[in-house]
Design an enzyme around this catalytic site. Sequence first.
Site, mmCIF file in Angstrom:
data_model
loop_
_atom_site.group_PDB
_atom_site.id
_atom_site.type_symbol
_atom_site.label_atom_id
_atom_site.label_comp_id
_atom_site.label_asym_id
_atom_site.label_seq_id
_atom_site.Cartn_x
_atom_site.Cartn_y
_atom_site.Cartn_z
ATOM 1 C CG ASP A 266 100.078 26.766 -41.352
ATOM 2 O OD1 ASP A 266 100.227 26.094 -40.306
ATOM 3 O OD2 ASP A 266 98.953 26.967 -41.856
HETATM 4 C C1 BGC Z 1 97.232 25.165 -39.351
HETATM 5 C C2 BGC Z 1 97.581 26.291 -38.408
HETATM 6 C C3 BGC Z 1 97.951 25.725 -37.069
HETATM 7 C C4 BGC Z 1 99.106 24.759 -37.250
HETATM 8 C C5 BGC Z 1 99.585 24.121 -35.977
HETATM 9 C C6 BGC Z 1 98.305 24.105 -39.398
HETATM 10 O O1 BGC Z 1 97.876 22.993 -40.091
HETATM 11 O O2 BGC Z 1 96.997 25.673 -40.638
HETATM 12 O O3 BGC Z 1 96.509 27.174 -38.307
HETATM 13 O O4 BGC Z 1 98.246 26.736 -36.170
HETATM 14 O O5 BGC Z 1 98.695 23.719 -38.125
HETATM 15 O O6 BGC Z 1 98.670 23.203 -35.508
#
Ligand code: BGC
Length: 738
Positions: A266
């Site tokens: 993530d």
């Molecule tokens: C989120 C993800 C997301 C990623 C990219 C993170 O903060 O938890 O779900 O895909 O950011 O934006």
Amino acid sequence: MLKNVKTIVVLLLLSSFGVNAQDKVPVYLDDKKPMNERVEDALKRMTTEEKIAMIHAQSKFSSPGVKRLGIPENWMTDGPHGIRTEVKWDEWDQAGWTNDSCIAFPALTALSSTWNKELASLYGKSIGEEARFRNKNVLLGPGVNIYRSPLNGRNFEYMGEDPFLTSKMVVPYIKGVQSNGVAACVKHFALNNQETNRNSVNVVVDDRALYEIYLPAFKAAVQEGDVWAIMGAYNKYKGQQCCHNEYLLNDILRGEWGFKGVVVSDWGGVNDTKQAIHNGLDMEFGSWTNGLSWGTSNAYDNYYLAKPYSEMIRKGEVGTKELDEKVRRILRLSFLTTMDRNRPFGSFGTEEHALAGRKIAEEGIVLLQNNNNILPINLSKTKKIAVIGENAIKMMTVGGGSSSLKARYEITPLEGLKKRIGNQAEIVYARGYVGDPTSNYNGVVAKVSLEEKRPQAELTAEALKIAKDADIVLFIGGLNKSENQDDEGHDRKHLELPYGQDKLISELAKVNKNIVFVNISGNAVAMPWIKEVPGVVQGWFLGTEAGNALANVLVGDVNPSGKLSFTFPVKLADNGAHALGEFPGGDEVKYNEGIFVGYRWVDKNKIKPLFPFGHGLSYTTFAYGKVTADKKQINTGDKITFSVNVKNTGSREGSEVVQLYITDSKSSLPRPVKELKGFEKVALKAGEEKTVTFTIDKTALSFFDDKKHDWVAEPGDFEAIIGASSTDIKSKVGFSLK
Ligand code: BGC
């Protein structure tokens, strides 16, 4: 003669450029060759620097390929509901493109509430086409974290409280996306069930709950959906960050399930180079390392899997075995996506996609309560409709975190109603309350200004005035995508509706009894006024075509057929996590309720929910026959089929979701009263009747025995229960496992 001379000249020329005539197409570029040969061939051509570059980001959403070898970059995009607007290379702000306005599809809670696997496939195919057209090869979705508490700010991005329903819906979504040569990236693996302290909280959960509740959808994504990528979660499990978690990634995902795809972190979910090397992670994204702040340019070299990793290799502290493994998996991803010459080209922002979104929205809307058949709105008897509430005019595609979208257009509920009703009735609108008038996210600003300066007393008076002499009042409220509502990064603070809506609804119900509450949310809310309000509709966040879909259901052009994918409790204490005081926890959160999540908790404690899991009404009625089984007894290895007749006994066409639950009458370990193990959505014309069948085997009878670390189906008596919801039980049939 001349021809031969020409050939010789060409061959000489080629060999002078280092190209062997027999080897014109390198193995890695030859798509007739087996995948592993291509991967090995590409790998052996790469330098260590090129390999290190490939395993971490080069911008907010991309990672390098190998320019020298013609291996393209990987481009990721949020998210589960539509293709995110292009952001700047190093920053979250939008890049200002004018050609990146997408179709916003309904939130995943709405999709799961359709209980329609074909629609999950349509959703995946459509959003995959949008991703493909925008040249993204990894779609960061869908989200399949289980709905543990109604306060989780990101529940709207997930598919509800039941592992079986989520598993069945996620598989066609993935297949649909990947049919475009775009990888789905299922997230967030695992146990990311709250936003409070999401980067640090350590989840303590027993193995039974882990395997029975929190993992099945991921397992189905891997083993049935053949998903090409998975995103790790921010939180910790067993004290280790999930993005480089030995137990989750090495032991379970790769070891037990045999996952061959790429594990993506993530954004900012990595915090340790050694663990990132050894514990199953392949690609690092979004890190802000060693004093570097958000968005600092060229922070990428300082990523945990960048310089610190190459330094360790240089010093001989670690070999290159793990690096090669990571690169192999990323190469495979490239061959399946960007380097698949046969993949389709995709399409973007099309009417076809908007209509797919509308269909999903219409089938996902849930009619929760319909006393005196207040709905559908009878236009032949209705002169004046009072529409009240901020959510009737608020754009819901903007905000909420990473799933925020720049939609090509969004029809608000008020616009949808006006368009559908035209001059068949007068529609008057009053805001009634002010929630959050600022509608922007990362530079995407909602098109409608929600500025409002008048005091609450004036807003209430105006709403009461228009409600008084209306034939019907539609209160369109609920939550929104602002902080502490349905929003990434923060959880809700309470179950009650925000902005004084409860008070306003009660006051409105006093001046007009014909009132319908439309809840726009991805979460359950408390409804203390439920006895005063005859109509309640769960309206979700429905995307581009939201208002049209809602209007079609409210006036009855579409007969509602959605069923809740999670329980609406009367109060927070009726939810297991809250009853046992462990939400959101502190540094640690203990899932003390274990396997008793959602209806499993409600059943065990004989609680009457506000609206149960699986509940949803229709404008027609259905009569169920008695369920029968084709056998009385089965051996392990056998299948058993249950059949039940369902008849549309009303006067209009409609669809019913027939649900199969299984009860184990006696077992060595505690089990839920019943568990969903099958569902079918059947479309029936007025008077029509169909037989619905469910075939199960011992998997549907099994529980996870934590001592044996295995699934076990114990011999004994079981019951198959047919329900129109988890509490509206129609009939049962007993059988036994020998
Ligand atoms: C989120 C993800 C997301 C990623 C990219 C993170 O903060 O938890 O779900 O895909 O950011 O934006």
